[in-house]
Design a protein around this motif. Structure first.
Motif, mmCIF file in Angstrom:
data_model
loop_
_atom_site.group_PDB
_atom_site.id
_atom_site.type_symbol
_atom_site.label_atom_id
_atom_site.label_comp_id
_atom_site.label_asym_id
_atom_site.label_seq_id
_atom_site.Cartn_x
_atom_site.Cartn_y
_atom_site.Cartn_z
ATOM 1 N N THR A 119 0.844 -1.199 0.000
ATOM 2 C CA THR A 119 0.000 0.000 0.000
ATOM 3 C C THR A 119 0.874 1.242 0.000
ATOM 4 O O THR A 119 1.703 1.421 0.886
ATOM 5 N N GLU A 120 0.690 2.095 -1.024
ATOM 6 C CA GLU A 120 1.478 3.318 -1.130
ATOM 7 C C GLU A 120 0.653 4.558 -0.816
ATOM 8 O O GLU A 120 1.197 5.632 -0.655
ATOM 9 N N ASN A 121 -0.667 4.411 -0.743
ATOM 10 C CA ASN A 121 -1.524 5.530 -0.399
ATOM 11 C C ASN A 121 -1.618 5.638 1.117
ATOM 12 O O ASN A 121 -1.981 4.665 1.796
ATOM 13 N N LEU A 122 -1.283 6.784 1.672
ATOM 14 C CA LEU A 122 -1.203 6.944 3.122
ATOM 15 C C LEU A 122 -2.557 6.731 3.783
ATOM 16 O O LEU A 122 -2.658 6.035 4.800
ATOM 17 N N ARG A 221 7.122 5.652 4.743
ATOM 18 C CA ARG A 221 7.315 5.329 3.320
ATOM 19 C C ARG A 221 6.129 5.807 2.495
ATOM 20 O O ARG A 221 6.301 6.419 1.425
ATOM 21 N N ALA A 222 4.908 5.521 2.963
ATOM 22 C CA ALA A 222 3.716 5.960 2.233
ATOM 23 C C ALA A 222 3.659 7.481 2.157
ATOM 24 O O ALA A 222 3.285 8.051 1.124
ATOM 25 N N ARG A 223 4.043 8.135 3.260
ATOM 26 C CA ARG A 223 4.038 9.599 3.255
ATOM 27 C C ARG A 223 5.070 10.148 2.267
ATOM 28 O O ARG A 223 4.796 11.110 1.536
ATOM 29 N N ALA A 224 6.247 9.501 2.218
ATOM 30 C CA ALA A 224 7.283 9.946 1.285
ATOM 31 C C ALA A 224 6.850 9.726 -0.161
ATOM 32 O O ALA A 224 7.054 10.588 -1.029
ATOM 33 N N VAL A 225 6.242 8.552 -0.433
ATOM 34 C CA VAL A 225 5.761 8.274 -1.788
ATOM 35 C C VAL A 225 4.692 9.282 -2.190
ATOM 36 O O VAL A 225 4.660 9.764 -3.331
ATOM 37 N N GLU A 226 3.811 9.611 -1.251
ATOM 38 C CA GLU A 226 2.750 10.585 -1.540
ATOM 39 C C GLU A 226 3.348 11.952 -1.850
ATOM 40 O O GLU A 226 2.907 12.645 -2.776
ATOM 41 N N GLN A 227 4.367 12.337 -1.081
ATOM 42 C CA GLN A 227 5.002 13.636 -1.326
ATOM 43 C C GLN A 227 5.738 13.652 -2.664
ATOM 44 O O GLN A 227 5.687 14.640 -3.402
ATOM 45 N N VAL A 228 6.406 12.529 -2.986
ATOM 46 C CA VAL A 228 7.094 12.441 -4.282
ATOM 47 C C VAL A 228 6.086 12.509 -5.421
ATOM 48 O O VAL A 228 6.311 13.167 -6.445
ATOM 49 N N THR A 229 4.944 11.822 -5.237
ATOM 50 C CA THR A 229 3.904 11.848 -6.270
ATOM 51 C C THR A 229 3.368 13.256 -6.478
ATOM 52 O O THR A 229 3.175 13.706 -7.615
ATOM 53 N N LEU A 230 3.130 13.955 -5.373
ATOM 54 C CA LEU A 230 2.651 15.333 -5.485
ATOM 55 C C LEU A 230 3.693 16.217 -6.153
ATOM 56 O O LEU A 230 3.365 17.096 -6.967
ATOM 57 N N HIS A 231 4.967 15.979 -5.801
ATOM 58 C CA HIS A 231 6.038 16.780 -6.405
ATOM 59 C C HIS A 231 6.119 16.519 -7.907
ATOM 60 O O HIS A 231 6.254 17.451 -8.712
ATOM 61 N N ARG A 232 6.016 15.240 -8.274
ATOM 62 C CA ARG A 232 6.054 14.899 -9.695
ATOM 63 C C ARG A 232 4.838 15.465 -10.425
ATOM 64 O O ARG A 232 4.948 15.910 -11.575
#
Length: 465
Positions: A119-122, A221-232
């Motif tokens: 799960t990558e969604n926080l 990890r999920a929070r970091a992935v979410e932030q990277v997704t938002l940044h992208r």
């Protein structure tokens, strides 16, 4: 246990077995009981075996009196040996059980880590984590608190816990173990505490600490992935905005320049004859239409992306959309040969005929735009088992295989065609959204120097979303 001891005693006594052999058999029995039932039963059996050995096998027989001092030594040695061996056997059994339990805990922790990594969604992770912990470790319930959120996440509505203790554990980063009440563990990532977890069930201290660490890592990890997704997403938005500005600026400037030049000529040259005046007014009219179309495409793309456009789905023959598109592109098609091949007996398709006409129009305009004058543009419609396939072929320069997946993206134009013909790069993107909204697919087959064939499918039994 008592029956077995009695059998051993009777057999040893009436078969006249050597007392040493009897003592060894009794010792084996003590070891066996210790290995399978524990040291308490082994101690009881060792005392009973000592008494039986004294009563039945040490002279004087059938009394608890020992006449020979050496027999005292033998009896005490047997008792001590039985107790020590039983204790060692019990310890080995206990350590084996603990090792087995630790192995089970490691397997469960591994299973927990695998589930948390999927799960990558926080938000989804926080809602699912208590239930995952409960199911993985077969406990009664779990409650999760994250320090930067007010909500408390539970595995079930009836899970009991102390919110005050939960917040205290999250603030202090401690571990609270309780036998008859929920236990609490902080969610730690290094020296940072990101929340707390309460569990109702029997878990070891080590397992609870490991769960807290795994949960903390998964949340970060999920929070970091979410932030990277938002940044992208922000970067992609900036890139699209830049592409849109570049494309729209160029495309809007061209008709505006033509309109401005024609109007200036009309204003500054009063001696123009009627033919010259009509020619300039025609340029103004055509460029105004072109400008209007550019604005319409940009608006339509925004509406399609936001899902604001609703389809008027009704049964229609695909010939209706093809004929309408050919009529709409009659002027640019005058410079090309047109071949129309429509299979007979095509069934009606549930579609928005105006939208599908728009798709075919975009494909025909691209074919005329990028093909040399005098070449043939082919339009075909045929039936597949579940779809109607419409294709538009041209004899243009072709599209590189690297670019074929990209040409349906918004604002993308071929590297070698950006300045060869006007356009915003929105036509194929609009066509793709419309076709997919009908439950179909769109694609291209192309070879450099030989031309391209754009095809899209429409389900005969439409699966519209």
């Amino acid at each position: 246990m008592l029956a077995g001891l009695t059998v051993l005693t009777v057999v040893g006594r009436y078969l006249d077995v050597n007392p040493t052999a009897v003592a060894l058999v009794f010792l084996i029995a003590v070891l066996f009981v210790s290995a399978y039932w524990g040291s308490r039963y082994a101690v009881v059996l060792a005392i009973m075996a000592t008494a039986s050995f004294n009563f039945f096998f040490l002279p004087p027989l059938y009394t608890f009196t020992i006449s020979d001092p050496q027999n005292w030594i033998a009896l005490v040695a047997f008792l001590v040996t039985a107790l020590v061996a039983g204790n060692l056997s019990e310890r080995a059994r206990r350590e084996a059980d603990e090792a087995k339990q630790r192995r089970h805990e490691v397997e469960r922790l591994y299973a927990l880590s695998q589930q948390l990594l999927t799960t990558e969604n926080l938000a989804s992770l926080l809602n699912a984590l208590p239930k995952i912990v409960t199911d993985t470790f077969s406990i009664s319930g779990a409650v999760l608190l994250v320090t930067d959120r007010d909500a408390v996440y539970r595995s079930g509505p009836d899970v009991g816990f102390s919110e005050e203790t939960l917040r205290s554990v999250a603030a202090r980063g401690e571990l609270v173990m309780q036998d008859d009440k929920p236990s609490y563990a902080s969610l730690r990532v290094g020296v940072k505490t990101v929340g707390a977890l309460a569990v109702t069930g029997n878990l070891s201290r080590e397992s609870l600490e490991a769960i807290g660490s795994l949960a903390g890592l998964a949340i970060e990890r999920a929070r970091a992935v979410e932030q990277v997704t938002l940044h992208r997403a922000a970067q992609e938005s900036d890139r699209l905005r830049t592409a849109l500005l570049d494309s729209v600026t160029h495309e809007f400037r061209t008709p505006l320049t033509g309109i401005k030049a024609s109007v200036s000529s009309l204003l500054t040259t009063p001696s123009l004859n009627d033919d010259e005046r009509k020619e300039l007014l025609t340029v103004i009219d055509e460029e105004a239409d072109r400008l209007n179309r550019l604005v319409g495409e940009a608006s339509e793309m925004a509406q399609l992306d936001s899902g604001m456009v609703k389809l008027d789905l009704r049964p229609h023959d695909i010939v209706e959309a093809i004929d309408s598109a050919l009529e709409a592109t009659r002027h640019p098609l005058q410079k090309h040969k047109v071949e129309v091949n429509i299979a007979s007996g095509l069934p009606p398709v549930t579609m928005d005929v105006e939208r599908i006409r728009e798709v075919i129009t975009h494909l025909l305009e691209n074919a005329t735009k990028y093909s040399p004058c005098g070449t043939t543009v082919t339009v075909t419609a045929e039936r597949q088992p579940r779809n109607i396939v419409v294709s538009v072929g041209d004899h243009g320069p072709g599209i590189d295989s690297f670019e074929q997946p990209l040409i349906f993206e918004k604002f993308y134009r071929g590297r070698n065609q950006q300045y060869a013909a006007h356009g915003t790069g929105m036509g194929l993107a609009i066509a793709k959204v419309i076709v997919e909204a009908h439950g179909g697919t769109i694609g291209v087959v192309s070879q450099l120097g030989s031309g391209s064939v754009f095809s899209f499918t429409l389900p005969i039994q439409a699966a519209v979303r």
